[in-house]
Motif scaffolding. Structure first.
Motif, PDB file in Angstrom:
ATOM      1  N   UNK A  46      18.114 -10.162 -26.615  1.00  0.00           N
ATOM      2  CA  UNK A  46      17.351 -11.355 -26.993  1.00  0.00           C
ATOM      3  C   UNK A  46      16.928 -12.104 -25.751  1.00  0.00           C
ATOM      4  N   UNK A  47      17.885 -12.166 -24.802  1.00  0.00           N
ATOM      5  CA  UNK A  47      17.647 -12.927 -23.579  1.00  0.00           C
ATOM      6  C   UNK A  47      17.686 -11.918 -22.423  1.00  0.00           C
ATOM      7  N   UNK A  48      16.555 -11.259 -22.161  1.00  0.00           N
ATOM      8  CA  UNK A  48      16.573 -10.132 -21.207  1.00  0.00           C
ATOM      9  C   UNK A  48      16.772 -10.604 -19.770  1.00  0.00           C
ATOM     10  N   UNK A  49      17.994 -10.529 -19.284  1.00  0.00           N
ATOM     11  CA  UNK A  49      18.300 -11.021 -17.942  1.00  0.00           C
ATOM     12  C   UNK A  49      17.678 -10.156 -16.843  1.00  0.00           C
ATOM     13  N   UNK A  50      17.391  -8.894 -17.184  1.00  0.00           N
ATOM     14  CA  UNK A  50      16.769  -8.010 -16.189  1.00  0.00           C
ATOM     15  C   UNK A  50      15.456  -8.604 -15.699  1.00  0.00           C
ATOM     16  N   UNK A  51      14.704  -9.227 -16.615  1.00  0.00           N
ATOM     17  CA  UNK A  51      13.391  -9.771 -16.259  1.00  0.00           C
ATOM     18  C   UNK A  51      13.531 -10.836 -15.175  1.00  0.00           C
ATOM     19  N   UNK A  52      14.641 -11.619 -15.268  1.00  0.00           N
ATOM     20  CA  UNK A  52      14.866 -12.640 -14.235  1.00  0.00           C
ATOM     21  C   UNK A  52      15.075 -12.001 -12.865  1.00  0.00           C
ATOM     22  N   UNK A  57       8.527 -10.465 -12.738  1.00  0.00           N
ATOM     23  CA  UNK A  57       8.766 -10.755 -14.157  1.00  0.00           C
ATOM     24  C   UNK A  57       8.166  -9.772 -15.147  1.00  0.00           C
ATOM     25  N   UNK A  58       8.285  -8.470 -14.853  1.00  0.00           N
ATOM     26  CA  UNK A  58       7.812  -7.458 -15.814  1.00  0.00           C
ATOM     27  C   UNK A  58       8.571  -7.641 -17.136  1.00  0.00           C
ATOM     28  N   UNK A  59       7.882  -7.679 -18.323  1.00  0.00           N
ATOM     29  CA  UNK A  59       8.608  -7.738 -19.597  1.00  0.00           C
ATOM     30  C   UNK A  59       9.296  -6.400 -19.847  1.00  0.00           C
ATOM     31  N   UNK A  60      10.419  -6.218 -19.160  1.00  0.00           N
ATOM     32  CA  UNK A  60      11.071  -4.906 -19.081  1.00  0.00           C
ATOM     33  C   UNK A  60      11.430  -4.312 -20.457  1.00  0.00           C
ATOM     34  N   UNK A  61      12.116  -5.078 -21.332  1.00  0.00           N
ATOM     35  CA  UNK A  61      12.493  -4.458 -22.618  1.00  0.00           C
ATOM     36  C   UNK A  61      11.263  -4.027 -23.424  1.00  0.00           C
ATOM     37  N   UNK A  62      10.155  -4.760 -23.282  1.00  0.00           N
ATOM     38  CA  UNK A  62       8.948  -4.415 -24.041  1.00  0.00           C
ATOM     39  C   UNK A  62       8.389  -3.058 -23.604  1.00  0.00           C
ATOM     40  N   UNK A  63       8.298  -2.865 -22.290  1.00  0.00           N
ATOM     41  CA  UNK A  63       7.715  -1.585 -21.858  1.00  0.00           C
ATOM     42  C   UNK A  63       8.676  -0.441 -22.158  1.00  0.00           C
ATOM     43  N   UNK A  64       9.978  -0.718 -22.053  1.00  0.00           N
ATOM     44  CA  UNK A  64      10.952   0.343 -22.341  1.00  0.00           C
ATOM     45  C   UNK A  64      10.916   0.689 -23.837  1.00  0.00           C
ATOM     46  N   UNK A  65      10.737  -0.327 -24.680  1.00  0.00           N
ATOM     47  CA  UNK A  65      10.641  -0.070 -26.126  1.00  0.00           C
ATOM     48  C   UNK A  65       9.415   0.798 -26.420  1.00  0.00           C
ATOM     49  N   UNK A  66       8.303   0.488 -25.770  1.00  0.00           N
ATOM     50  CA  UNK A  66       7.084   1.288 -25.955  1.00  0.00           C
ATOM     51  C   UNK A  66       7.362   2.746 -25.585  1.00  0.00           C
ATOM     52  N   UNK A  67       8.119   2.977 -24.503  1.00  0.00           N
ATOM     53  CA  UNK A  67       8.463   4.353 -24.112  1.00  0.00           C
ATOM     54  C   UNK A  67       9.306   4.985 -25.227  1.00  0.00           C
ATOM     55  N   UNK A  69       9.373   4.477 -28.353  1.00  0.00           N
ATOM     56  CA  UNK A  69       8.636   4.872 -29.564  1.00  0.00           C
ATOM     57  C   UNK A  69       7.457   5.786 -29.229  1.00  0.00           C
ATOM     58  N   UNK A  70       7.374   6.204 -27.979  1.00  0.00           N
ATOM     59  CA  UNK A  70       6.356   7.188 -27.597  1.00  0.00           C
ATOM     60  C   UNK A  70       4.973   6.596 -27.355  1.00  0.00           C
ATOM     61  N   UNK A  71       4.874   5.273 -27.232  1.00  0.00           N
ATOM     62  CA  UNK A  71       3.578   4.643 -26.979  1.00  0.00           C
ATOM     63  C   UNK A  71       3.376   4.453 -25.470  1.00  0.00           C
ATOM     64  N   UNK A  72       3.029   5.552 -24.791  1.00  0.00           N
ATOM     65  CA  UNK A  72       2.922   5.494 -23.330  1.00  0.00           C
ATOM     66  C   UNK A  72       1.797   4.576 -22.887  1.00  0.00           C
ATOM     67  N   UNK A  73       0.682   4.623 -23.612  1.00  0.00           N
ATOM     68  CA  UNK A  73      -0.452   3.776 -23.216  1.00  0.00           C
ATOM     69  C   UNK A  73      -0.045   2.303 -23.287  1.00  0.00           C
ATOM     70  N   UNK A  74       0.702   1.963 -24.344  1.00  0.00           N
ATOM     71  CA  UNK A  74       1.176   0.583 -24.484  1.00  0.00           C
ATOM     72  C   UNK A  74       2.111   0.224 -23.339  1.00  0.00           C
ATOM     73  N   UNK A  75       3.029   1.130 -23.012  1.00  0.00           N
ATOM     74  CA  UNK A  75       3.975   0.882 -21.924  1.00  0.00           C
ATOM     75  C   UNK A  75       3.223   0.649 -20.617  1.00  0.00           C
ATOM     76  N   UNK A  76       2.214   1.490 -20.383  1.00  0.00           N
ATOM     77  CA  UNK A  76       1.443   1.373 -19.139  1.00  0.00           C
ATOM     78  C   UNK A  76       0.728   0.029 -19.076  1.00  0.00           C
ATOM     79  N   UNK A  77       0.170  -0.398 -20.222  1.00  0.00           N
ATOM     80  CA  UNK A  77      -0.546  -1.672 -20.267  1.00  0.00           C
ATOM     81  C   UNK A  77       0.403  -2.833 -19.933  1.00  0.00           C
ATOM     82  N   UNK A  78       1.576  -2.826 -20.524  1.00  0.00           N
ATOM     83  CA  UNK A  78       2.548  -3.907 -20.290  1.00  0.00           C
ATOM     84  C   UNK A  78       2.954  -3.953 -18.816  1.00  0.00           C
ATOM     85  N   UNK A  79       3.247  -2.767 -18.275  1.00  0.00           N
ATOM     86  CA  UNK A  79       3.669  -2.698 -16.867  1.00  0.00           C
ATOM     87  C   UNK A  79       2.595  -3.227 -15.944  1.00  0.00           C
ATOM     88  N   UNK A  80       1.399  -2.684 -16.091  1.00  0.00           N
ATOM     89  CA  UNK A  80       0.324  -3.014 -15.169  1.00  0.00           C
ATOM     90  C   UNK A  80      -0.094  -4.481 -15.288  1.00  0.00           C
TER      91      UNK A  80
END
Ligand code: FAD
Ligand code: SF4
Ligand code: FES
Lengths: 464, 285
Positions: A46-52, A57-67, A69-80
């Protein structure tokens, strides 16, 4: 909560015995199976300390979640969206002191391999069709000095915002330390070239062979060439020497010289290429940061029978990334901890023959909070050697500041600039990266470039 | 990229090039240099700026064939492009105005005196150029120098033109009051052995002497420290703090030893180029 696997999914690496003799990348990278497997380990806190822990400040859990569920394009968008250089940072960030250090999984188990996943997504992105080229939509031109990560990222962000941007680089190829310092086996030039290609697609113009302050005074960028804003990302490229006797002997080099000869000038292909480098049988590298590890591992690849690190403090105080330290050990680099160089000794004809050192022990903590190394009386060693490479740090190059009025520097030679915006005391000049902080990291330089780009945009909007 | 607008052989081993390089021409001052690279995978070599023409936007360099890269450069002709040229690098020469400046050029070093002599003359200094070569066929640019100097002293080892003897001998005579007389400042450009001999010639007479050093260089911007020289007991970077230093403070022994660090590899590269001969040189074009 499902039980998480305790260990990181290991990074597939090449055999140390083989890779220590070539310049191909050490890490092979995750396959999609490794990535999916590792992504599953993330708790999606809930409180992703990794981002701190991430300087940008990459939204780390979001891009990892995209990976996951197999949504690589989504993961790439979040990262970039947060980090313009993910393929590079995934390879060279000191994750163990940043995102992964904070990861909640790390309190009881081993943190999620955030860096490996970042690298995986960015590498996936490189296999996709490039984005449609952009054209500048705004009238005000911006000049960027230096094409290291700070300059490249600042230029890319400004181009995305619609500004025409020109990057001026002193050397004949862009990339800064990513080109001349970090070796191919850690960061293949093809990846750097790809990232630079993306920037060009955004409309960024890169002009090499221009030393601002020599070829063109900085003020001419405003007055003669019509730029409205200048960003200074000139790095910290000036090598330090120890000032001990024998440093002028043949066979003593700064790590910058050694690595530039090999990386930028491709001495590993001599005589196909034209720049040689002297590497004897026994090479000592003084220092224990990333630069030192890179130099020692490069020496092995250039044919040294023995490469060693000589460091006056202990293993605990070493600043290199843990992954590089591990790889260096696997490849056979030797370590002389608590060993402080006193003198480089040489032959009658002036070539290095050894390094006389004082053995040290750890004493009281010094101002940096690290235990101060103190000499053990009477304990000296002389290590027989053919080369000595100095990797004891770099400071900003004074070339630009010496020739430009209105810029201020600290006594360490760093440019004075606001930490948040990069604003310098000179109107419409911004700065960031190693030139401001002193030698630091790729992600800090990239982050500074990005923040400055947005501050520049705001400053220009305010001026109308 | 810089286009060659003029290429002229001066001697069998030296060639003059005028390059289209408006930015460098606009900023260049006497004593500075450029770094140049002729092919992908090529090395970066420093070359003294011999002359510049701000109006035409051109830069003149004179190249002597010594290593593989200079041989490749000398195979180029007018109309060809040089892959990378960057500069002007280094600190311009600094001479107190109003005096008698004597510049000494050995071999292709005489070419490097052109813009220095022009700059000094333009501000009203008295200028003498001493140029030397083994014989009169190897003398270069003497007419050009005559046109811009108060006087030109020519020396040949065999006496086939001008004074018979070394530039140092003629310099000693000038210091003693002969010819154009004792200089207030001596500036020397050429091989390190000659520079050291000049330093010895002027040391006792206490004539302020500046020499242009050419140590091994990689980047030319202060980033590698490969060009470090010892001057007055201090370690300095020739590419930023120099290349011109007080001759009486330079440690020539260390300088000469350090210049020899890559002789083996340089020889290997030259031999390799000779074997590949024509194809490799044509590829360089
Ligand atoms: C060998 C080595 C290994 C490293 N490993 C890591 C690592 O694993 N992880 C990590 O995070 N960090 C690492 N670092 C540090 C990291 O590379 C730097 O912090 C980062 O590159 C700084 O970026 P920058 O943009 O500020 O400057 P730089 O990358 O230094 O780029 C500055 C650029 O500006 C150019 N320039 C300078 N002056 C002028 C001028 N007057 N006109 C025009 N151009 C100019 C320079 O030629 C250079 O290309 C390493 C550094 C080295 C040397
Ligand atoms: S950029 Fe660096 S710190 Fe941020 S998530 Fe990636 S690896 Fe971690
Ligand atoms: S040539 Fe690299 S510092 Fe001078």
């Amino acid at each position: 909560m499902p039980v998480k696997r305790a260990e990181k999914t290991p990074m597939p690496v090449r055999d140390p015995e083989v890779r220590a003799h070539d310049f191909k990348e050490v890490n092979d990278g995750y396959t999609i199976f490794h990535a999916a497997f590792e992504a599953e380990r993330c708790l999606r806190c809930q409180d992703p300390v990794c981002v701190e822990g991430c300087p940008v400040g990459i939204p780390i859990p979001d891009f990892i979640h995209a990976v996951a569920i197999g949504d690589m394009a989504g993961a790439a968008r979040i990262l970039r969206g947060a980090n313009p250089l993910p393929a590079i940072c995934g390879r060279v960030c000191p994750q163990e002191t940043q995102c992964e250090e904070r990861c909640s999984l790390g309190t009881r188990l081993v943190p999620v391999a955030i860096g490996h996943l970042e690298r995986f997504v960015a590498d996936w992105e490189r296999t996709q069709a490039p984005a449609a080229p952009l054209r500048p939509t705004r009238p005000k031109k911006i000049a960027v000095i230096g094409s290291g990560p700070s300059g490249l990222v600042c230029a890319g962000e400004l181009a995305r915002l619609g500004y025409p941007v020109t990057v001026y680089e002193a050397l004949h190829a862009p990339g800064g330390v990513l080109r001349y310092g970090i070796p191919e086996f850690r960061l293949p030039k093809a990846i750097l070239d790809w990232e630079i290609g993306v920037l060009k697609g955004l409309g960024v113009e890169i002009v090499c062979n221009v030393v601002i302050g020599k070829t063109l005074p900085l003020d001419d960028l405003f007055s003669r060439l019509g730029y409205t804003v200048v960003f200074v990302g000139t790095g910290a490229g000036l090598p330090q020497f120890l000032g001990i006797s024998g440093e002028d002997l043949n066979g003593v080099m700064s790590a910058n010289e050694f690595l530039t000869r090999v990386n930028l000038m491709r001495a590993y292909d001599f005589p196909e290429t034209d720049t040689p480098v002297n590497v004897g049988k026994r090479v000592a590298v003084i220092g224990a940061g990333n630069t030192a590890m890179d130099a020692a591992r490069t020496a092995l690849r250039m044919g040294a029978e023995e490469a060693m690190i000589v460091y006056r403090r202990s293993e605990k105080e070493m600043s290199a990334r843990v992954e590089e330290y591990g790889h260096a050990i696997e490849e056979g680099v030797r370590f002389h901890w608590l060993t402080s160089p006193l003198e480089v000794v040489g032959s009658a004809d002036g070539w290095v023959t050894g390094l006389r050192c004082q053995k040290m022990q750890l004493g009281e903590p010094d101002r940096s909070g690290r235990a101060r190394p103190v000499p053990i009386p009477g304990e000296e060693v002389t290590i027989p050697l053919d080369n000595v490479v100095l990797a004891i740090g770099t400071t900003p190059n004074p070339l630009l500041t010496r020739t430009t009025s209105g810029l201020l520097t600290t006594k360490e030679g760093c440019l004075v600039a606001d930490e948040e915006t990069g604003r310098t005391p000179k109107p419409l000049v911004f700065a960031g990266g190693d030139a401001v902080t002193g030698a630091a990291t790729v992600i800090l330089a990239a982050g500074a470039g990005k923040r400055a780009a947005h501050a520049i945009d705001e400053a220009l909007a305010a001026r109308g | 990229m810089a286009r060659i607008v003029e290429a002229r052989r001066l001697t069998p081993v030296t060639k003059l090039f005028r390059l289209d390089a408006p930015l460098i021409a606009a900023a260049a001052k006497a004593g500075q240099f450029v770094m140049l690279r002729v092919r992908e995978g090529g090395e970066r070599i420093p070359l003294t700026i011999a002359d510049y023409d701000r109006a035409a936007g051109t830069l003149t360099i004179v190249v002597q064939e010594v290593g593989a890269t200079t041989k490749r450069v000398c195979a180029l002709e007018a109309g060809d492009e040089i892959l990378d040229v960057v500069g002007p690098l280094g600190t311009p020469v600094d001479i107190a105005p109003g005096g008698h400046a004597c510049a000494v050029g050995g071999g292709f070093g005489s070419a490097a005196l052109l813009c220095l002599m022009k700059e000094l003359r333009a501000r009203g200094d008295t200028t003498t150029a001493i140029v030397g070569a083994r014989n009169k066929d190897l003398l270069i640019l003497t007419d050009e120098l005559r046109a811009i100097c108060t006087s030109v002293e020519i020396c040949t080892d065999d006496g086939s033109a001008g004074f018979k003897g070394f530039v140092t001998q003629r310099l000693a005579q000038l210091i003693a009051g002969e010819g154009p007389g004792r200089p207030d400042t001596v500036v020397a450009i050429g091989p390190m052995v000659m520079l050291r001999a000049i330093a010895e010639t002027t040391r006792e007479a206490k004539v302020k002497t500046l020499v242009s050093l050419d140590p091994l260089m990689v980047d030319g911007t202060g980033m590698c420290g490969g060009c470090r020289v010892i001057v007055g007991g201090q370690t300095l970077f020739a590419c930023v703090d120099g290349p011109i230093f007080d001759a009486h403070e330079v440690d020539f022994a260390v300088g000469m030893r350090r210049s020899k660090q890559y002789v083996r590899q340089e020889k290997e590269a030259v031999e390799r180029l000779a074997c590949a001969a024509t194809p490799a040189l044509v590829e360089a074009r």
